[in-house]
Design an enzyme around this catalytic site. Structure first.
Site, mmCIF file in Angstrom:
data_model
loop_
_atom_site.group_PDB
_atom_site.id
_atom_site.type_symbol
_atom_site.label_atom_id
_atom_site.label_comp_id
_atom_site.label_asym_id
_atom_site.label_seq_id
_atom_site.Cartn_x
_atom_site.Cartn_y
_atom_site.Cartn_z
ATOM 1 N N HIS A 1 6.208 -4.069 -6.057
ATOM 2 C CA HIS A 1 6.354 -4.206 -4.618
ATOM 3 C C HIS A 1 7.596 -5.039 -4.336
ATOM 4 O O HIS A 1 8.027 -5.858 -5.155
ATOM 5 C CB HIS A 1 5.134 -4.907 -4.024
ATOM 6 C CG HIS A 1 3.901 -4.060 -4.010
ATOM 7 N ND1 HIS A 1 2.964 -4.137 -3.016
ATOM 8 C CD2 HIS A 1 3.442 -3.116 -4.872
ATOM 9 C CE1 HIS A 1 1.975 -3.285 -3.247
ATOM 10 N NE2 HIS A 1 2.250 -2.653 -4.384
ATOM 11 N N ARG B 1 7.886 -4.332 4.476
ATOM 12 C CA ARG B 1 8.463 -5.440 5.240
ATOM 13 C C ARG B 1 7.876 -6.753 4.764
ATOM 14 O O ARG B 1 8.571 -7.738 4.533
ATOM 15 C CB ARG B 1 8.185 -5.251 6.740
ATOM 16 C CG ARG B 1 8.901 -6.266 7.620
ATOM 17 C CD ARG B 1 8.207 -6.420 8.958
ATOM 18 N NE ARG B 1 6.924 -7.107 8.841
ATOM 19 C CZ ARG B 1 6.091 -7.293 9.848
ATOM 20 N NH1 ARG B 1 6.381 -6.779 11.041
ATOM 21 N NH2 ARG B 1 4.952 -7.947 9.673
ATOM 22 N N GLY B 2 6.554 -6.791 4.632
ATOM 23 C CA GLY B 2 5.858 -8.001 4.237
ATOM 24 C C GLY B 2 5.194 -8.674 5.422
ATOM 25 O O GLY B 2 5.558 -8.463 6.578
ATOM 26 N N ASP B 3 4.195 -9.505 5.139
ATOM 27 C CA ASP B 3 3.486 -10.234 6.188
ATOM 28 C C ASP B 3 4.377 -11.343 6.754
ATOM 29 O O ASP B 3 5.254 -11.864 6.055
ATOM 30 C CB ASP B 3 2.204 -10.858 5.630
ATOM 31 C CG ASP B 3 1.202 -9.811 5.166
ATOM 32 O OD1 ASP B 3 1.169 -8.726 5.783
ATOM 33 O OD2 ASP B 3 0.473 -10.076 4.193
ATOM 34 N N TYR C 1 -0.400 3.702 7.627
ATOM 35 C CA TYR C 1 -1.566 3.073 8.250
ATOM 36 C C TYR C 1 -2.378 4.096 9.044
ATOM 37 O O TYR C 1 -2.063 4.378 10.200
ATOM 38 C CB TYR C 1 -1.114 1.924 9.156
ATOM 39 C CG TYR C 1 -0.398 0.844 8.381
ATOM 40 C CD1 TYR C 1 -1.099 -0.234 7.855
ATOM 41 C CD2 TYR C 1 0.972 0.940 8.134
ATOM 42 C CE1 TYR C 1 -0.451 -1.209 7.113
ATOM 43 C CE2 TYR C 1 1.628 -0.023 7.384
ATOM 44 C CZ TYR C 1 0.917 -1.093 6.877
ATOM 45 O OH TYR C 1 1.557 -2.047 6.122
ATOM 46 N N LYS D 1 11.347 5.519 7.632
ATOM 47 C CA LYS D 1 11.323 5.167 6.217
ATOM 48 C C LYS D 1 11.571 6.401 5.343
ATOM 49 O O LYS D 1 12.310 6.346 4.358
ATOM 50 C CB LYS D 1 9.987 4.498 5.855
ATOM 51 C CG LYS D 1 9.848 3.094 6.440
ATOM 52 C CD LYS D 1 8.608 2.364 5.954
ATOM 53 C CE LYS D 1 7.364 2.756 6.675
ATOM 54 N NZ LYS D 1 6.217 1.862 6.345
ATOM 55 N N GLN E 1 -2.925 1.982 3.821
ATOM 56 C CA GLN E 1 -3.890 0.903 3.933
ATOM 57 C C GLN E 1 -5.264 1.487 3.643
ATOM 58 O O GLN E 1 -5.510 2.680 3.880
ATOM 59 C CB GLN E 1 -3.845 0.344 5.354
ATOM 60 C CG GLN E 1 -4.880 -0.693 5.683
ATOM 61 C CD GLN E 1 -4.665 -1.975 4.913
ATOM 62 O OE1 GLN E 1 -5.130 -2.083 3.769
ATOM 63 N NE2 GLN E 1 -3.960 -2.922 5.492
ATOM 64 N N PHE F 1 -11.000 -9.659 5.833
ATOM 65 C CA PHE F 1 -9.650 -9.192 5.573
ATOM 66 C C PHE F 1 -9.306 -8.018 6.486
ATOM 67 O O PHE F 1 -8.205 -7.944 7.044
ATOM 68 C CB PHE F 1 -9.508 -8.786 4.106
ATOM 69 C CG PHE F 1 -8.137 -8.305 3.744
ATOM 70 C CD1 PHE F 1 -7.047 -9.159 3.776
ATOM 71 C CD2 PHE F 1 -7.924 -6.984 3.362
ATOM 72 C CE1 PHE F 1 -5.777 -8.723 3.446
ATOM 73 C CE2 PHE F 1 -6.662 -6.538 3.031
ATOM 74 C CZ PHE F 1 -5.585 -7.408 3.078
ATOM 75 N N HIS G 1 -4.683 6.079 -4.512
ATOM 76 C CA HIS G 1 -4.189 4.772 -4.943
ATOM 77 C C HIS G 1 -5.344 3.788 -4.839
ATOM 78 O O HIS G 1 -5.859 3.537 -3.741
ATOM 79 C CB HIS G 1 -3.032 4.340 -4.035
ATOM 80 C CG HIS G 1 -2.310 3.115 -4.496
ATOM 81 N ND1 HIS G 1 -1.620 3.062 -5.694
ATOM 82 C CD2 HIS G 1 -2.157 1.891 -3.916
ATOM 83 C CE1 HIS G 1 -1.061 1.871 -5.828
ATOM 84 N NE2 HIS G 1 -1.387 1.136 -4.772
#
Length: 305
Positions: free
Chosen positions: A80, A110-112, A151, A171, A182, A222, A272
């Protein structure tokens, strides 16, 4: 509009799967990870990926884990990569570090937000603003295999589904070749999402993310942060099993296998699996599908190595 399924619905033996790991934070967690890797090698996954913390917070552990996976196992390994809290030059340096140990597949995210999930995201003024820009940057740096996120229930920061799918299209237009979703538990939600994705002209594989449920209460917490829905049927399936770990694990493996089998009946062949660095539920899930291990164990990844 219905999804146009493949003429031949995938059978269990034709399913393809990949596994996600995260870098360990302690010696005990490292022992757990490498025992898990040793067992899951036997399933000969299409590839495995290793997560990477926002702002590079796990860069060194991720690099170390990826290096060992490439050096000591037969697993095709992806890292990642996030762009939160980093300049473009810093991201490029990270890419070169991973390329030097043999990485040619990145999961570009992008990341959190640096202040944690649920807080406002602020792009670094000298960095990539989002995952689409990161994909474009990776594509300029080399002929990498690039996976991205998707997502089915919309990214929690997207204003609406159209904006979310537009970001995925950006993307893809910039060079992504696969999207990993997700986790979700309602396959109708995924099917409707896939219909919208295809209608938008996006043709890359959209690979369902499958989460075997280690702990339902933790998963609910979560999921509330990342926009995933936990259907009521899961409460019914796990009711009364809080003090019965073996029965709870059996139900979890059944639920995951049922979800994969249903998606397979709808023409999906790639999956996945989020392993949480544990092999038992993954093993049970795949066996419930009628699969048997077909690979070989890794070399030197055991806890004593």
């Amino acid at each position: 509009m219905a999804i146009k399924h493949d003429r031949n619905v995938p059978t269990a033996q034709r399913l393809r799967y990949s596994f996600e790991f995260f870098p360990p934070k302690s010696e005990d967690m490292a022992d757990q990870l490498w025992k898990t890797v040793d067992e899951l090698c036997l399933w000969d996954p299409d590839f495995v990926s290793v997560t990477y913390g926002a702002g590079g917070t796990t860069r060194e552990p991720t690099l170390s884990t990826v290096r060992r996976l490439i050096a000591e196992t037969p697993l095709r390994t992806a890292s990642h990569l996030t762009c939160v809290g980093a300049t473009k030059e810093e991201v490029h340096q990270v890419v070169e570090q991973f390329r030097a140990v043999g990485v040619n597949h990145f999961v570009a995210l992008r990341g959190d937000p640096q202040d944690g999930m649920g807080t406002a995201y602020q792009p670094h003024p000298g960095g990539y603003a989002n995952a689409a820009e990161l994909v474009a940057g990776l594509r300029e740096l080399g002929d990498f295999e690039i996976s991205v996120s998707a997502y089915p229930e919309k990214h929690p920061e997207s204003p609406d589904e159209a904006a979310d799918i537009d970001m995925l299209k950006r993307k893809v237009d910039n060079g992504a070749c696969r999207a990993l979703t997700q986790f979700f538990f309602d396959n109708d939600v995924f099917e409707r999402y896939l219909e919208r994705v295809r209608a938008a002209g996006i043709s890359i594989p959209i690979v369902p993310g499958i989460m075997p449920i280690q702990n339902l209460n933790q998963l609910k917490r979560f999921a509330s942060m990342c926009g995933a829905t936990i259907p009521a049927f899961l409460d019914k399936r796990f009711a009364g099993l809080d003090e019965q770990p073996q029965a709870r694990a059996e139900v979890a493996a059944e639920v995951a296998a049922e979800q994969i089998a249903d998606l397979s009946s709808r023409g999906i062949a790639d999956f996945h699996l989020y392993t949480m660095n544990r092999s038992a539920l993954v093993n049970a899930t795949l066996r419930n599908l009628g699969l048997e291990p077909k690979g070989r164990r890794s070399e030197g990844t055991g806890a004593a190595a």
